[in-house]
Design an enzyme around this catalytic site. Structure first.
Site, PDB file in Angstrom:
ATOM      1  N   GLU A 286       9.212  -4.733   6.991  1.00 32.26           N
ATOM      2  CA  GLU A 286       9.081  -4.388   8.404  1.00 32.26           C
ATOM      3  C   GLU A 286       9.235  -5.616   9.301  1.00 32.26           C
ATOM      4  O   GLU A 286       9.600  -5.496  10.467  1.00 32.26           O
ATOM      5  CB  GLU A 286       7.712  -3.731   8.655  1.00 32.26           C
ATOM      6  CG  GLU A 286       7.839  -2.361   9.262  1.00 32.26           C
ATOM      7  CD  GLU A 286       6.526  -1.614   9.416  1.00 32.26           C
ATOM      8  OE1 GLU A 286       6.538  -0.423   9.137  1.00 32.26           O
ATOM      9  OE2 GLU A 286       5.510  -2.204   9.820  1.00 32.26           O
ATOM     10  N   HIS A 307      10.767  -2.408 -19.426  1.00 38.39           N
ATOM     11  CA  HIS A 307      11.313  -1.305 -20.222  1.00 38.39           C
ATOM     12  C   HIS A 307      11.964  -0.250 -19.335  1.00 38.39           C
ATOM     13  O   HIS A 307      12.205   0.861 -19.776  1.00 38.39           O
ATOM     14  CB  HIS A 307      10.207  -0.713 -21.101  1.00 38.39           C
ATOM     15  CG  HIS A 307       9.689  -1.726 -22.082  1.00 38.39           C
ATOM     16  ND1 HIS A 307      10.040  -1.730 -23.414  1.00 38.39           N
ATOM     17  CD2 HIS A 307       8.879  -2.795 -21.897  1.00 38.39           C
ATOM     18  CE1 HIS A 307       9.457  -2.757 -24.005  1.00 38.39           C
ATOM     19  NE2 HIS A 307       8.746  -3.428 -23.118  1.00 38.39           N
ATOM     20  N   LYS A 421      10.254   9.070  13.873  1.00 38.71           N
ATOM     21  CA  LYS A 421       9.168   9.732  14.617  1.00 38.71           C
ATOM     22  C   LYS A 421       9.738  10.602  15.726  1.00 38.71           C
ATOM     23  O   LYS A 421       9.302  11.738  15.927  1.00 38.71           O
ATOM     24  CB  LYS A 421       8.228   8.686  15.241  1.00 38.71           C
ATOM     25  CG  LYS A 421       7.369   7.947  14.242  1.00 38.71           C
ATOM     26  CD  LYS A 421       6.348   7.104  14.983  1.00 38.71           C
ATOM     27  CE  LYS A 421       5.674   6.116  14.073  1.00 38.71           C
ATOM     28  NZ  LYS A 421       4.922   5.098  14.801  1.00 38.71           N
TER      29      LYS A 421
HETATM   30  O1  PA5 Z   1       2.774  -2.894  10.606  1.00 36.34           O
HETATM   31  C1  PA5 Z   1       2.722  -1.990  11.416  1.00 36.34           C
HETATM   32  O2  PA5 Z   1       2.521  -2.200  12.617  1.00 36.34           O
HETATM   33  C2  PA5 Z   1       2.853  -0.535  10.990  1.00 36.34           C
HETATM   34  O3  PA5 Z   1       3.154  -0.407   9.656  1.00 36.34           O
HETATM   35  C3  PA5 Z   1       1.564   0.214  11.275  1.00 36.34           C
HETATM   36  O4  PA5 Z   1       0.517  -0.394  10.568  1.00 36.34           O
HETATM   37  C4  PA5 Z   1       1.667   1.684  10.868  1.00 36.34           C
HETATM   38  O5  PA5 Z   1       2.792   2.257  11.461  1.00 36.34           O
HETATM   39  C5  PA5 Z   1       0.428   2.437  11.301  1.00 36.34           C
HETATM   40  O6  PA5 Z   1       0.233   2.332  12.672  1.00 36.34           O
HETATM   41  P1  PA5 Z   1      -1.136   2.686  13.364  1.00 36.34           P
HETATM   42  O7  PA5 Z   1      -2.179   1.772  12.843  1.00 36.34           O
HETATM   43  O8  PA5 Z   1      -0.877   2.485  14.818  1.00 36.34           O
HETATM   44  O9  PA5 Z   1      -1.455   4.125  13.031  1.00 36.34           O
END
Ligand code: PA5
Length: 444
Positions: A286, A307, A421
Site C-alpha cells: 500500500e 514444497h 469501494k
Molecule cells: O493503511 C491503511 O490506511 C489502510 O489499510 C486502513 O488501515 C484500512 O483501509 C482500514 O481503514 P480504517 O481503519 O479507516 O477502517
C-alpha cells in the site's frame, strides 16, 4: 537489535551501484527526518516507541482488568488492513502454536479477528463461537466509515446488547479523535474510546492503541515491544551507511530498478510469522504500489512452502528476490532421539536440535536460490520476543518510508484503495451514489 546482511546479494550487484543507492537512501532518510517529503503529515509513527506515555498502556491494562473481572474469555477484534494486521501479527508471533487446544487455566482471553472480509459464512460462524463464550469486542476503524468492520460490528453489537446487561462496558472503540460514524456512535453509546492519532496512517499504527490494546488483551508485554521499537527508532534515524533501514531500502531499490527484480518475497522459517508476512505485504504494497511503480510484495513460510512455491522460486521467471526474516535462536528445545533400529534412517541426526535442521534447510535454500539467480537479503533478530518484534515493526516501517522516497512515491497515502469501494457502494445502492449506480448498472 535488527541486523541486515546483504551477503546474499553480493554476486548480483556491483559495489558502485550499491553505493549509489546508499546515497539515494540517505537522501531519502534526510527527507523523512526533516519532514519535507510527500505525506509529511503522517510521520507520527516515527516517535511512537519513545513517546508513548505509560498512561496509555495503563488505560489498555484497565480494559484488560475490567474484562477479566467480568470473566470475558473471548475478545472479537474488528478491523481491516492496518486496523488489524499488526495486532494479529504480534499475537500470532508471540502465542503458543497450540494455545487454543492446550488444556489448563488460560490467563488471557482468546482473541479472534473479524471485519476483515465480507463473508457471510465467516460472520455466522463467528457468532456460533460468540454464543458459546463470555464475549467482548474492540472495534477499530480510523476513518470510522469502512464497510467491512462496520457490518461485522453491527452484528456483534446487536448480539452483545441483547445478551449482556453491561453491554456498553463490553465494547471498546478505537477511532479518530473527532470524525467518522464510529466516533459518533461511540460517543452516543458511551463506549470507552481510544484515539488513532491524526498523524499515523493505518498500516503504520501497530504501536498505537490499534495494536497495543489487542496485544495487551491477549496477555503480551507491550512495554517490551515498545522498548525494542525504541532501540530501532534510534538506529534507523542515524545518517550512516550502517543504518539497517538504509541498507535494506538501498538494496531492494537497486534490485528493483537496476536488476529488474519486480517481486520481493518475505520468507520466514517459523509458522508463527505467517502474519508478519501479511502485515509486511500491506505495509509495502500500500505504501509503494502507485503511479505504475513498486516492488510486488509476496510472502512464504519455509520449509512448508519449499514444497509448493520452492519450485517457482528456484526455476521460474527470474524476477524475484527474497528477504529472509532470520530468527537466530529457537525459544524452545527439541532434540532428535536415537533409534536402535534406525528404520527411518534418521540416526545421523540423533542428538541434534530440530532447529539445527531448520538452520541447515535455511542455509541450503539460500545457496540454492542464489545459484538459481535469486538474490537474498537477511533481516535477523536474536530470538522471537516482544522486544525483537517491536524492533522488526519499527525497522520495516522506517525502511518503507525511506524506500518509497527513493522510488519517488508518497508512502503514506493509498488512493488506489478507493476504486473498489466506489464501485461497491454504487452496486449496493448507497445513498449519495445514485449517479454511479446508474452508470455501473449500465455497464453490466
Ligand atoms: O493503511 C491503511 O490506511 C489502510 O489499510 C486502513 O488501515 C484500512 O483501509 C482500514 O481503514 P480504517 O481503519 O479507516 O477502517
Amino acid at each position: 537489535m535488527v541486523k541486515v546482511n546483504l551477503g546474499g546479494c553480493s554476486s548480483f550487484v556491483k559495489d558502485a551501484d550499491y553505493n549509489d543507492y546508499v546515497t539515494k537512501a540517505l537522501a531519502a532518510l534526510d527527507t523523512l527526518e526533516s519532514g519535507s517529503g510527500a505525506g509529511n503529515d503522517f510521520l507520527g509513527w516515527k516517535h511512537l516507541p519513545s513517546e508513548t506515555p505509560e498512561s496509555l498502556i495503563a488505560e489498555c491494562e484497565a480494559v484488560r482488568d475490567c474484562w477479566k473481572a467480568k470473566g470475558v474469555d473471548l475478545v472479537v477484534v474488528i478491523g481491516i488492513g492496518g486496523s488489524y494486521l499488526g495486532a494479529r501479527c504480534a499475537i500470532e508471533a508471540l502465542s503458543h502454536n497450540f494455545a487454543k487446544q492446550l488444556s489448563g487455566k488460560k490467563d488471557a482471553p482468546e482473541v479472534v479477528f473479524a471485519g476483515n472480509n465480507l463473508s457471510e459464512e465467516y460472520i455466522a460462524e463467528l457468532m456460533d463461537l460468540v454464543a458459546e463464550r463470555n464475549a467482548a469486542t474492540v472495534v477499530i476503524s480510523k476513518s470510522g466509515t469502512t464497510t467491512e468492520p462496520a457490518v461485522a460490528f453491527r452484528v456483534v453489537k446487536e448480539y452483545i446488547e441483547k445478551t449482556y446487561e453491561d453491554a456498553s462496558e463490553r465494547i471498546v472503540a478505537i477511532t479518530d479523535a473527532r470524525k467518522g460514524a464510529l466516533k459518533t456512535l461511540a460517543t452516543q453509546e458511551g463506549y470507552k474510546t481510544f484515539v488513532v492519532p491524526d498523524n499515523v496512517g493505518g498500516r503504520y499504527s501497530v504501536l498505537t492503541p490499534v495494536g497495543l490494546l489487542p496485544i495487551v488483551l491477549a496477555g503480551f508485554d507491550v512495554r517490551e515491544m515498545l522498548a525494542g521499537a525504541a532501540e530501532m527508532e534510534k538506529a534507523c534515524a542515524v545518517r550512516s551507511a550502517e543504518n539497517p533501514a538504509v541498507q535494506y531500502a538501498a538494496m531492494r531499490n537497486l534490485l528493483y530498478s537496476v536488476m529488474g527484480k519486480k517481486i520481493e518475497i518475505l520468507v520466514a522459517y517459523n509458522p508463527k510469522l505467517q502474519y508478519l508476512g501479511e502485515w509486511w505485504k500491506q505495509l509495502y504494497g500500500e505504501s509503494e504500489g502507485k503511479e505504475l511503480k513498486g516492488i510486488y510484495p509476496a510472502s512464504v513460510n519455509f520449509t512448508t512452502d519449499l514444497h509448493s512455491m520452492g519450485q517457482f522460486i528456484q526455476e521460474g521467471e527470474r524476477i524475484l528476490f527474497e528477504t529472509v526474516v532470520n530468527i537466530e535462536k529457537s525459544n524452545r528445545s527439541v532434540v532428535i532421539g536415537s533409534d536402535p533400529q534406525n528404520l527411518d534412517q534418521l540416526n545421523y541426526l540423533a542428538g541434534q536440535h530440530v532447529e539445527h535442521c531448520n538452520a541447515m534447510a535455511q542455509l541450503g535454500t539460500k545457496l540454492a536460490h542464489i545459484d538459481g539467480g535469486v538474490p537474498q537479503i537477511e533481516v535477523s533478530v536474536e530470538s522471537l520476543s516482544a522486544y525483537n518484534l517491536g524492533g522488526i515493526f519499527q525497522f520495516f516501517e522506517y525502511a518503507c518510508g525511506i524506500s518509497a522516497y527513493v522510488l519517488g512515491i508518497n508512502p503514506f497515502n493509498q488512493p488506489g484503495v478507493e476504486a473498489y469501494k466506489k464501485n461497491m457502494f454504487a452496486l449496493l445502492e448507497k445513498p449519495g451514489y445514485e449517479e454511479q449506480t446508474k452508470a455501473i448498472k449500465a455497464r453490466l
